[in-house]
Design a protein around this motif. Structure first.
Motif, short mmCIF file in Angstrom:
data_model
loop_
_atom_site.label_atom_id
_atom_site.label_comp_id
_atom_site.label_asym_id
_atom_site.label_seq_id
_atom_site.Cartn_x
_atom_site.Cartn_y
_atom_site.Cartn_z
N LEU B 76 0.88 -1.17 -0.06
CA LEU B 76 0.07 -0.18 0.21
C LEU B 76 1.05 1.49 -0.10
O LEU B 76 0.64 2.08 -0.78
CB LEU B 76 -1.14 0.23 1.13
CG LEU B 76 -2.06 -1.47 1.33
CD1 LEU B 76 -3.05 -0.53 2.48
CD2 LEU B 76 -3.20 -0.79 -0.02
N GLY B 77 1.97 1.29 1.11
CA GLY B 77 2.67 2.57 1.12
C GLY B 77 3.24 3.04 -0.35
O GLY B 77 3.43 3.70 -0.35
N VAL B 78 3.70 1.66 -1.02
CA VAL B 78 4.66 2.15 -2.24
C VAL B 78 3.35 1.91 -3.49
O VAL B 78 4.04 3.43 -4.05
CB VAL B 78 4.37 0.40 -3.36
CG1 VAL B 78 5.30 0.86 -4.75
CG2 VAL B 78 6.10 0.10 -2.13
N LEU B 79 2.39 1.88 -3.44
CA LEU B 79 1.34 2.16 -4.14
C LEU B 79 0.76 3.90 -4.26
O LEU B 79 0.70 4.34 -5.38
CB LEU B 79 -0.15 1.35 -4.01
CG LEU B 79 -1.47 1.31 -5.26
CD1 LEU B 79 -0.37 0.92 -5.64
CD2 LEU B 79 -2.26 0.90 -4.75
N THR B 128 -0.98 -2.80 12.73
CA THR B 128 0.58 -1.79 12.10
C THR B 128 1.08 -1.68 10.72
O THR B 128 1.49 -0.85 9.47
CB THR B 128 1.75 -3.26 12.45
OG1 THR B 128 1.50 -3.75 14.13
CG2 THR B 128 2.65 -3.14 12.07
N THR B 129 -0.13 -1.58 10.21
CA THR B 129 -0.30 -1.68 8.29
C THR B 129 -0.17 -0.15 8.14
O THR B 129 1.00 0.22 7.24
CB THR B 129 -0.92 -1.88 8.13
OG1 THR B 129 -1.64 -3.42 8.28
CG2 THR B 129 -1.46 -1.77 6.82
N PHE B 130 -0.85 0.67 8.60
CA PHE B 130 -0.45 2.17 8.54
C PHE B 130 1.16 3.08 8.99
O PHE B 130 1.47 3.91 7.72
CB PHE B 130 -1.22 2.99 9.96
CG PHE B 130 -3.34 2.60 9.59
CD1 PHE B 130 -3.65 3.09 8.73
CD2 PHE B 130 -3.64 1.62 10.48
CE1 PHE B 130 -5.41 2.96 7.73
CE2 PHE B 130 -5.06 1.35 10.38
CZ PHE B 130 -5.49 2.05 9.49
N VAL B 131 1.78 2.17 10.42
CA VAL B 131 2.91 2.75 9.90
C VAL B 131 4.30 1.99 8.67
O VAL B 131 4.62 2.35 8.22
CB VAL B 131 2.94 1.81 10.95
CG1 VAL B 131 4.63 2.93 11.84
CG2 VAL B 131 2.78 1.85 12.56
N VAL B 132 3.90 0.43 8.63
CA VAL B 132 4.31 0.13 7.28
C VAL B 132 4.71 1.06 6.13
O VAL B 132 4.74 1.70 6.17
CB VAL B 132 3.88 -1.27 7.04
CG1 VAL B 132 4.59 -1.79 6.42
CG2 VAL B 132 4.46 -1.80 8.44
N MET B 133 3.03 1.27 6.23
CA MET B 133 2.85 2.38 4.88
C MET B 133 3.01 3.31 4.69
O MET B 133 3.98 3.85 3.69
CB MET B 133 1.10 1.97 5.31
CG MET B 133 -0.13 2.17 3.38
SD MET B 133 -1.87 2.52 4.45
CE MET B 133 -2.04 3.70 3.28
N LEU B 134 3.11 4.23 6.11
CA LEU B 134 3.63 5.58 6.29
C LEU B 134 5.43 5.46 5.88
O LEU B 134 6.33 6.56 5.16
CB LEU B 134 3.53 6.30 7.22
CG LEU B 134 3.95 7.88 6.73
CD1 LEU B 134 2.50 8.11 6.37
CD2 LEU B 134 3.53 8.39 8.43
N SER B 135 6.22 4.74 6.80
CA SER B 135 7.28 4.63 6.24
C SER B 135 7.62 3.52 4.97
O SER B 135 8.62 4.29 4.60
CB SER B 135 7.78 3.71 7.05
OG SER B 135 6.91 3.61 8.34
#
Ligand SMILES: Nc1ncnc2c1ncn2[C@@H]1O[C@H](COP(=O)(O)OP(=O)(O)OP(=O)(O)O)[C@@H](O)[C@H]1O
Ligand SMILES: [Mg+2]
Lengths: 270, 247, 273
Positions: B76-79, B128-135
């Protein structure tokens, strides 16, 4: 660039998504796609808020009181401590690595200690949320203070500023963006800390209403509390942002948008 | 070097205070048991099969949640980093998400999964998904466009660009992202276990707190803090090593 | 012969008032890796109303020297006299300083930035608010920024910021102006125009200027005299008078005299290890 002609503006999309979420919240349970136990309809949730508004507003007051005091500890203490630690090189070298190591510890495990020490009343929530928000505020303030250009002070001295003037006319205005960022972060975290601790062990407050109604499987009342917490956090964030924008016009431009977002510096688990 | 000594002295001071103040009744030992007693209790706890079981459960929850959240959040973050439009739409939302206490969604997870292993994992993975996304988004955006241009001008293929440009230049930030995500993940598992559970270290800690078993409680706090700090420092060391060549 | 030289010296001293006099100045920094000798036996004298440019390799102590001239840093040995008196602390009535990065305060508008030094005197000064404002506005006009007073620094270009910075240095009307690579961050064209502007302002205000630069062209174009410093520890290894007529014009850069002066400075700098 061609895309932006055909696709709606991002803000419009966001508004659309909000409307969609609210609609689904109403329609999914109504049409029976999900049982009301899992997701009570928006209208039932609002009806509960209307019916029980005395209970909910009393709980909100308790929560706000705890948040306010926790913010005093976190923002007051955090900003002052961050300014001292960030401003004094020796202290910074000594302590910053220690604090960034401690940052890894999930502070929530201290909450049972606080309830044992201070009881299940507001004191344990204030202590927990205060400490929970203190470290991030301190770290972000310390980092922000360091971005103040030392040349600002040299220039002031060359113009004959006294020590007091250097503080009041240069250091304080230069640290305003950092202080506001600290307030925004500290307030948001104080809310999170209070809600989490109220959910864990409490006898009052909105977080307590979540837990209380969950155990008796009264979903509309759980969601009513949940909605209030959502509105509270988002409203605080928007308010803090708006005040910040108004107070520090000068810091918005001239930097990359990412650098101007101090919340990128410190993120906090909850 | 001197600074390390000073730091160790500071640590020793804190630990000594923890030992001596309660020992001499300056601080109520019922509220803060002396460090020696707590460490003794820790040693004892580590012998108990019940504690082994709890550690196993918690560790499993942490690992499974992490394994789910990292690829999901990274994708999601890369997207949102690669697609400018999606980024414009969702990035501001993410900042709101960070000011919301995610714990309020715990009751929903309990309703769906019951009080169970799956519920802990789902909740932790969710936060955790939100943090991973942002980072992850930050990591992708940190890749200098110049590197990409140079690579393309030398005729690098897509896979080559991914493996030879993105991954190495993102390495330190990726480690940083993993580190922060793990902190979030661990916290989420703890909250979930302390909130409602029948197993896990968080469950034990909450119970000790309720029953005023302060020595057990502090022993548990020390154990968890030590594990968290150890993990954090290990990854930070790796980070520092990777970022020596980074300017 | 000696006698004649002395006479000429005295005559010269009588004619031109000395603004800055430095005698046997040395300075050693206590760095983390031991002592860093930064300046060694610097002696110089700057006549009132003169434009003196200092050049020298990077890290040779130019900024350090300037800070000491401004009273912002104290020197290890030697004396500094500014209009006959030592300058142990910054004295904005005597010396104005303009830095490389414009170092304007981002939270103040251009006009407020210019007014800042005046407002510091606040209660100590009889000047009223309106008078201060007027003075700041006059400075803004002098540097050619009329109408930009309400802009914040981030809304100004690099050259405009540097103009504001010059106005801020001039507003207290100090007889001496110290400038540390003020145009270093600007592009070549802006830099040339700014240099030209500076000469125009200088000619209307009759200030003494000490100006640091890395650009040899800029040095020759601006200076009455160029002082060349050696690599660290900084010493003055050459004093080159620039006899080009004033007002200076861009055409002079193409002349042989200009080229020879430039070449001479370059040879001196190159010589230093
Ligand atoms: N506060 C300080 N403490 C220790 N050393 C210093 C300090 N300030 C400067 N130095 C050292 O003194 C030397 C001269 O520094 P200075 O900044 O005066 O050089 P400079 O000629 O202005 O260089 P540049 O042309 O790059 O601006 C340098 O080697 C620098 O590292
Ligand atoms: Mg310099």
């Amino acid at each position: 660039m061609r895309r932006s002609l055909t696709l709606p503006a991002p803000a419009t999309v966001r508004r659309g998504m909000l409307v969609a979420v609210l609609l689904l919240w109403e329609l999914v349970p109504r049409t029976g796609l999900l049982p009301e136990l899992f997701l009570p309809a928006l209208s039932s949730t609002l009806a509960v808020l209307y019916e029980d508004w005395r209970i909910y507003s009393a709980a909100l007051l308790v929560t706000l009181y705890e948040v306010a005091l926790a913010m005093v500890i976190a923002c007051g203490g955090g900003i002052v401590a961050g300014a001292v630690v960030g401003g004094i090189a020796r202290l910074r070298d000594l302590l910053l690595p220690v604090f960034s190591s401690l940052y890894a510890v999930p502070i929530v495990i201290l909450y049972p200690v606080f309830t044992a020490w201070f009881g299940v009343g507001p004191e344990s929530k204030i202590a927990f949320a205060g400490i929970y928000a203190f470290f991030p505020v301190m770290l972000s303030t310390a980092a922000g203070i360091r971005t103040i250009d030392p040349q600002f002070i040299v220039a002031a001295r060359s113009m004959g500023a006294t020590l007091t003037q250097q503080v009041t006319r240069v250091i304080i205005p230069a640290s305003l963006p950092t202080v506001f960022a600290g307030l925004r972060l500290g307030g948001a975290l104080a809310i999170i800390g209070v809600v989490v601790s109220e959910m864990l062990t409490a006898a009052a407050g909105i977080g307590y209403l979540v837990t209380l109604n969950r155990t008796i499987l009264d979903s509309p009342r759980v969601f009513a509390a949940l909605l209030m917490i959502l509105i509270l956090s988002v409203a605080y964030y928007m308010l803090a942002r708006a005040i910040e924008r108004r107070m520090v016009v000068w810091q918005s431009a001239g930097r990359s948008p990412k650098a101007a977002r101090p919340e990128n510096a410190v993120v906090v688990p909850a | 070097m001197k600074i390390v000594v000073a730091r160790l002295a500071l640590l020793a001071l804190v630990l000594a205070a923890w030992e001596l103040l309660p020992r001499h009744q300056i601080v109520n030992p019922l509220l803060l048991p002396p460090l020696g007693d707590v460490l003794g209790m820790l040693g004892e706890l580590l012998q108990r099969p019940q504690v082994h079981l709890a550690i196993g459960v918690t560790a499993a929850e942490v690992v499974v949640a992490f394994v789910i959240a990292v690829p999901l959040g990274a994708a999601l973050g890369v997207l949102i980093a690669e697609n400018e439009y999606l980024g414009d739409v969702f990035k501001p939302v993410l900042f709101y998400v960070f000011s919301i206490p995610k714990s309020i969604f715990l009751p929903m997870f309990i309703l769906v999964f019951g009080i169970s292993f799956a519920q802990k994992v789902a909740y932790a993975a969710f936060t955790t998904t939100f943090v991973v996304m942002l980072s992850a988004a930050a990591a992708v955006e940190s890749v200098k466009q110049d590197y990409l241009l140079v690579a393309r001008s030398y005729g690098a293929t897509r896979t080559q660009i991914l493996l030879r440009v993105y991954v190495p230049s993102m390495m330190p930030l990726l480690l940083e992202a993993l580190r922060i995500s793990m902190i979030f993940n661990f916290t989420a598992v703890m909250i979930a276990e302390m909130y409602a559970s029948r197993a896990g270290i968080g469950h034990l800690i909450a119970g000790w707190g309720e029953n005023f078993q302060m020595r057990q409680l502090f022993a548990g706090v020390i154990l968890l803090a030590a594990v968290a700090i150890l993990f954090n420092e290990t990854v930070r060391t790796l980070e520092a090593r990777c970022s020596t060549w980074r300017t | 012969m000696q006698h004649v030289a002395n006479l000429a010296r005295r005559e010269e001293a009588r004619q031109e008032q000395v603004a800055i006099e430095v005698a046997n100045l040395s300075h050693v920094y206590a760095g983390a890796q031991g002592a860093v000798p930064a300046l060694e036996d610097i002696s110089m004298r700057v006549g009132a109303g003169r434009f003196v440019v200092i050049v020298g390799p990077s890290g040779c102590g130019k900024t350090s020297l300037l800070m000491m001239l401004a009273g912002l840093r104290s020197q290890g040995q030697g004396t500094i006299l500014c209009h006959g008196r030592p300058i142990p602390d910054p004295d904005p009535q005597r010396v104005g300083v303009i830095f490389q990065e414009a170092s304007l305060y981002p939270w103040l508008t251009a006009l407020d930035n210019i007014e800042f030094p005046l407002s510091l005197r606040g209660a100590r000064d009889r000047e009223t608010r309106e008078e201060r404002r007027e003075r700041a506005e006059a400075m803004l006009k002098l540097v050619g920024l009329e109408g930009f007073g309400e802009r914040y620094p981030h809304e100004l270009s690099g050259g405009m910021k540097q103009r504001v910075s010059i106005a801020r240095g001039l507003v207290q009307d100090p007889p001496v102006l110290l400038m540390d690579e003020p145009f270093a961050a600007l592009d070549e064209q802006t830099r040339m125009t700014m240099g030209h502007e500076l000469l125009r302002i200088w000619s209307t205000t009759s200030k003494t200027v000490v100006f640091i630069t890395h650009s040899l062209t800029e040095a020759v174009y601006l200076a009455d005299e160029v002082l060349v410093m050696s690599a660290r520890p900084g010493r003055i290894i050459d004093r080159i008078p620039v006899a080009l007529p004033r007002p200076r014009s861009y055409e002079m850069m193409a002349t042989d005299v200009f080229g020879q002066l430039r070449e001479r400075i370059w040879q001196q700098i190159r010589k230093t290890p």
